[in-house]
Design a protein around this motif. Structure first.
Motif, mmCIF file in Angstrom:
data_model
loop_
_atom_site.group_PDB
_atom_site.id
_atom_site.type_symbol
_atom_site.label_atom_id
_atom_site.label_comp_id
_atom_site.label_asym_id
_atom_site.label_seq_id
_atom_site.Cartn_x
_atom_site.Cartn_y
_atom_site.Cartn_z
ATOM 1 N N ARG A 74 -26.352 76.961 30.202
ATOM 2 C CA ARG A 74 -27.553 76.120 30.145
ATOM 3 C C ARG A 74 -28.786 76.927 30.532
ATOM 4 O O ARG A 74 -29.657 76.477 31.273
ATOM 5 C CB ARG A 74 -27.412 74.877 31.026
ATOM 6 C CG ARG A 74 -26.297 73.944 30.569
ATOM 7 C CD ARG A 74 -26.193 72.710 31.450
ATOM 8 N NE ARG A 74 -27.349 71.840 31.315
ATOM 9 C CZ ARG A 74 -27.504 70.919 30.380
ATOM 10 N NH1 ARG A 74 -26.566 70.745 29.459
ATOM 11 N NH2 ARG A 74 -28.587 70.162 30.329
ATOM 12 N N SER A 75 -28.859 78.136 29.979
ATOM 13 C CA SER A 75 -29.999 79.009 30.227
ATOM 14 C C SER A 75 -30.394 79.702 28.924
ATOM 15 O O SER A 75 -29.529 80.150 28.166
ATOM 16 C CB SER A 75 -29.653 80.058 31.284
ATOM 17 O OG SER A 75 -30.752 80.932 31.512
ATOM 18 N N ILE A 76 -31.699 79.756 28.665
ATOM 19 C CA ILE A 76 -32.184 80.499 27.508
ATOM 20 C C ILE A 76 -32.808 81.807 27.985
ATOM 21 O O ILE A 76 -33.361 81.885 29.085
ATOM 22 C CB ILE A 76 -33.203 79.679 26.690
ATOM 23 C CG1 ILE A 76 -34.392 79.240 27.546
ATOM 24 C CG2 ILE A 76 -32.529 78.472 26.084
ATOM 25 C CD1 ILE A 76 -35.443 78.467 26.766
ATOM 26 N N SER A 130 -22.544 89.505 27.405
ATOM 27 C CA SER A 130 -21.204 89.792 27.940
ATOM 28 C C SER A 130 -20.991 89.131 29.296
ATOM 29 O O SER A 130 -19.874 88.729 29.636
ATOM 30 C CB SER A 130 -20.988 91.305 28.047
ATOM 31 O OG SER A 130 -21.867 91.874 29.003
ATOM 32 N N GLU A 131 -22.067 89.006 30.062
ATOM 33 C CA GLU A 131 -21.967 88.372 31.383
ATOM 34 C C GLU A 131 -22.147 86.852 31.307
ATOM 35 O O GLU A 131 -22.110 86.172 32.327
ATOM 36 C CB GLU A 131 -23.023 88.970 32.322
ATOM 37 C CG GLU A 131 -22.769 90.450 32.633
ATOM 38 C CD GLU A 131 -23.870 91.061 33.479
ATOM 39 O OE1 GLU A 131 -24.898 90.377 33.721
ATOM 40 O OE2 GLU A 131 -23.722 92.222 33.904
ATOM 41 N N ARG A 132 -22.348 86.333 30.102
ATOM 42 C CA ARG A 132 -22.502 84.899 29.854
ATOM 43 C C ARG A 132 -23.595 84.280 30.709
ATOM 44 O O ARG A 132 -23.459 83.180 31.246
ATOM 45 C CB ARG A 132 -21.177 84.177 30.095
ATOM 46 C CG ARG A 132 -20.072 84.640 29.149
ATOM 47 C CD ARG A 132 -18.819 83.828 29.311
ATOM 48 N NE ARG A 132 -17.790 84.246 28.362
ATOM 49 C CZ ARG A 132 -16.591 83.681 28.247
ATOM 50 N NH1 ARG A 132 -16.286 82.659 29.041
ATOM 51 N NH2 ARG A 132 -15.727 84.117 27.360
ATOM 52 N N LYS A 133 -24.713 84.985 30.794
ATOM 53 C CA LYS A 133 -25.822 84.491 31.605
ATOM 54 C C LYS A 133 -26.796 83.634 30.813
ATOM 55 O O LYS A 133 -27.594 82.900 31.402
ATOM 56 C CB LYS A 133 -26.560 85.674 32.238
ATOM 57 C CG LYS A 133 -25.754 86.358 33.343
ATOM 58 C CD LYS A 133 -26.566 87.429 34.034
ATOM 59 C CE LYS A 133 -25.788 88.022 35.203
ATOM 60 N NZ LYS A 133 -26.546 89.102 35.885
ATOM 61 N N VAL A 134 -26.779 83.760 29.482
ATOM 62 C CA VAL A 134 -27.663 82.949 28.654
ATOM 63 C C VAL A 134 -26.892 82.449 27.439
ATOM 64 O O VAL A 134 -25.858 83.013 27.062
ATOM 65 C CB VAL A 134 -28.915 83.746 28.196
ATOM 66 C CG1 VAL A 134 -29.743 84.209 29.379
ATOM 67 C CG2 VAL A 134 -28.516 84.928 27.333
ATOM 68 N N PRO A 158 -27.006 82.524 19.205
ATOM 69 C CA PRO A 158 -28.185 81.756 18.806
ATOM 70 C C PRO A 158 -29.490 82.431 19.242
ATOM 71 O O PRO A 158 -29.567 83.042 20.313
ATOM 72 C CB PRO A 158 -27.997 80.420 19.525
ATOM 73 C CG PRO A 158 -26.530 80.315 19.745
ATOM 74 C CD PRO A 158 -26.076 81.714 20.017
ATOM 75 N N PHE A 159 -30.501 82.313 18.404
ATOM 76 C CA PHE A 159 -31.813 82.871 18.724
ATOM 77 C C PHE A 159 -32.865 82.094 17.946
ATOM 78 O O PHE A 159 -32.559 81.344 17.015
ATOM 79 C CB PHE A 159 -31.894 84.354 18.369
ATOM 80 C CG PHE A 159 -31.735 84.641 16.897
ATOM 81 C CD1 PHE A 159 -32.825 84.636 16.031
ATOM 82 C CD2 PHE A 159 -30.481 84.913 16.362
ATOM 83 C CE1 PHE A 159 -32.681 84.886 14.679
ATOM 84 C CE2 PHE A 159 -30.319 85.172 15.006
ATOM 85 C CZ PHE A 159 -31.429 85.151 14.157
ATOM 86 N N ILE A 160 -34.127 82.277 18.339
ATOM 87 C CA ILE A 160 -35.250 81.726 17.592
ATOM 88 C C ILE A 160 -36.379 82.734 17.627
ATOM 89 O O ILE A 160 -36.573 83.430 18.638
ATOM 90 C CB ILE A 160 -35.707 80.360 18.146
ATOM 91 C CG1 ILE A 160 -36.750 79.741 17.211
ATOM 92 C CG2 ILE A 160 -36.246 80.479 19.567
ATOM 93 C CD1 ILE A 160 -37.025 78.279 17.474
#
Length: 365
Positions: A74-76, A130-134, A158-160
Motif C-alpha cells: 500500500r505504498s507508491i 525486490s524488497e516489496r516496498k512499493v 505497475p507505473f504511471i
C-alpha cells in the motif's frame, strides 16, 4: 478526572475488526475487505457506504496483516534523479503534497528515493521491487525512449507517466497539454502583429520537447505564418542554453520580434541575450515561457508564461496509479489537463522593423 477516565476508555477500547464492520453493515467479510481496498467488482455505492461506516466506527486495518493478505505494501514509489539540470525544484513541493494527499485518502503512503544517475534510478527501482516496498511507480519527466518504462514493463510492475512517451503501449499517464500552450502562445503573438516568431525548444531527449515543438509549428500554421528553420532551436532547457540560442537568433539579419520558449529557464536566458543586443523585453522583443516558475515572476519585466497546477498533477497521478495497481487497464487511465496562461510584462505589440534594427547594436547600414 472525567477527562482522564474518557481518555483511558478510548485507549482501552477493543480494536474494531473487519468482522465488526461486516456485521454492522450486514455484508460478508470478503465484500467489506474488497470495498475497503477499492476493488472494481464492488459497486461504487457499496464502497462509499463501507468507508463511511469504517470511519464512523474507527476501523483501522493492521498494515502488516493487510500486506500479507493482499501481497501489497500500500505504498507508491517516486525515484527522483538528482543530476537533472534543475533538480525538479520548480514543482516538487506542491507535486509531493498532492501525491501525499491523494495517497493518504486511500490509506496509502508515498515512498520517495533519490538516485544521482539514470542507471542508478533503474537500480533503485529493482531494489524497491525486490524488497516489496512499493506497489507501483510514478515516472516524472518521461523521455522519448524511456529506460524506466522498458524496465517496469519487463518486470510487469505497475507505473504511471507524468508525461507521454513515443511508445505508449500499456502506458497510463497524466500530462499537461504543453503543445496546446505553444500553439496558443503563437496565436497571441500573431494577434499582436508579430510575424517573425522563434521557438527555443526543451531538452532534446525528453518527449515534452517533441510535443511542444509540434504545438509551436501548429500555431504558426494556424496563424498563417512561416516557421523558418533558422528561427527554431532545440535542446535548450537551461538558462545558459536559452541565452546562447537567443543570442544566435538576435544576430540574424532578420531577427525575431518574439520568442516562445519551451521552458522558463530558457526564456530567462533569452532576457540576458536581449539585454546584450540592446533590446528591451516587452517592447522590442516579446518572450513567452512555460512552467510558471516563481523566478519568472520576479524578472524585469515579469515573464509571461504558462503555469501548471503541480499539486493537481500529483493528486491525479497518485489516484490513477492506485487504480492501475488494483487492476484497471492502462488505456483507461490517461488524462490530459491544460496549462494556464499568465500574461505579464514580457509581451507587447510587434515593434517597428526599422526601430528594432536600430537597437540591434547598430547593425543597420
Amino acid at each position: 478526572m472525567l477527562k482522564e477516565v474518557a481518555q483511558s476508555a478510548r485507549v482501552n477500547r477493543p480494536r474494531v475488526t473487519i468482522n465488526d464492520l461486516a456485521e454492522k453493515l450486514g455484508l460478508t467479510k470478503s465484500t467489506v475487505s474488497r470495498a475497503l481496498n477499492g476493488y472494481s467488482d464492488i459497486a461504487p455505492g457499496t464502497r462509499v457506504r463501507v468507508r463511511k461506516q469504517a470511519e464512523a466506527m474507527g476501523y483501522r486495518p493492521l498494515s502488516h496483516a493487510q500486506a500479507i493478505r493482499t501481497g501489497r505494501s500500500r505504498s507508491i514509489g517516486l525515484v527522483l534523479q538528482t543530476d537533472l539540470h534543475d533538480g525538479y525544484r520548480p514543482f516538487l513541493s506542491e507535486f509531493l503534497a498532492g501525491m501525499t494527499q491523494a495517497a493518504g485518502e486511500e490509506d496509502w503512503t508515498l515512498s520517495i528515493a533519490h538516485a544521482d544517475t539514470e542507471d542508478a534510478v533503474l537500480e533503485r527501482f529493482q531494489r524497491l521491487i525486490s524488497e516489496r516496498k512499493v506497489d507501483g511507480f510514478v515516472l516524472p519527466r518521461t523521455k522519448t525512449r524511456d529506460k524506466r518504462v522498458a524496465l517496469l514493463r519487463d518486470l510487469e510492475m505497475p507505473f504511471i507517466l507524468f508525461g507521454r512517451t513515443e511508445d505508449d503501449a500499456n502506458c497510463p499517464w497524466f500530462d499537461i497539454l504543453g503543445e496546446d500552450a505553444m500553439a496558443d502562445a503563437v496565436m497571441r503573438l500573431a494577434h499582436l502583429g508579430h510575424r517573425r516568431i522563434a521557438h527555443i525548444g526543451g531538452q532534446a531527449d525528453y518527449y515534452y520537447s517533441v510535443l511542444r515543438a509540434e504545438g509551436f509549428v501548429r500555431g504558426m500554421r494556424q496563424a498563417g505564418l512561416e516557421h523558418a528553420a533558422d528561427l527554431i532551436y532545440s535542446d535548450a532547457a537551461t538558462h545558459a542554453r536559452g541565452y546562447d540560442a537567443a543570442r544566435r537568433l538576435f544576430a540574424l539579419d532578420a531577427p525575431p520580434t518574439a520568442i516562445v520558449a519551451a521552458v522558463d529557464l530558457a526564456a530567462l536566458g533569452a532576457y540576458d541575450a536581449a539585454s546584450e543586443a540592446g533590446l528591451i523585453v516587452g517592447r522590442d522583443v516579446s518572450i513567452i515561457g512555460y512552467d510558471g516558475s516563481p523566478v519568472g515572476a520576479h524578472a524585469n519585466p515579469p515573464l509571461s508564461t504558462f503555469s501548471v497546477d503541480s499539486r493537481q498533477a500529483g493528486e491525479r497521478l497518485a489516484a490513477l496509479l492506485i487504480r492501475r495497481i488494483r487492476g484497471e487497464a492502462p488505456e483507461s487511465l490517461r488524462e490530459l489537463a491544460e496549462a494556464t496562461f499568465i500574461p505579464r510584462g514580457s509581451v507587447g505589440p510587434a515593434p517597428e522593423t526599422n526601430g528594432q534594427k536600430k537597437l540591434m547594436g547598430g547593425r543597420q547600414k
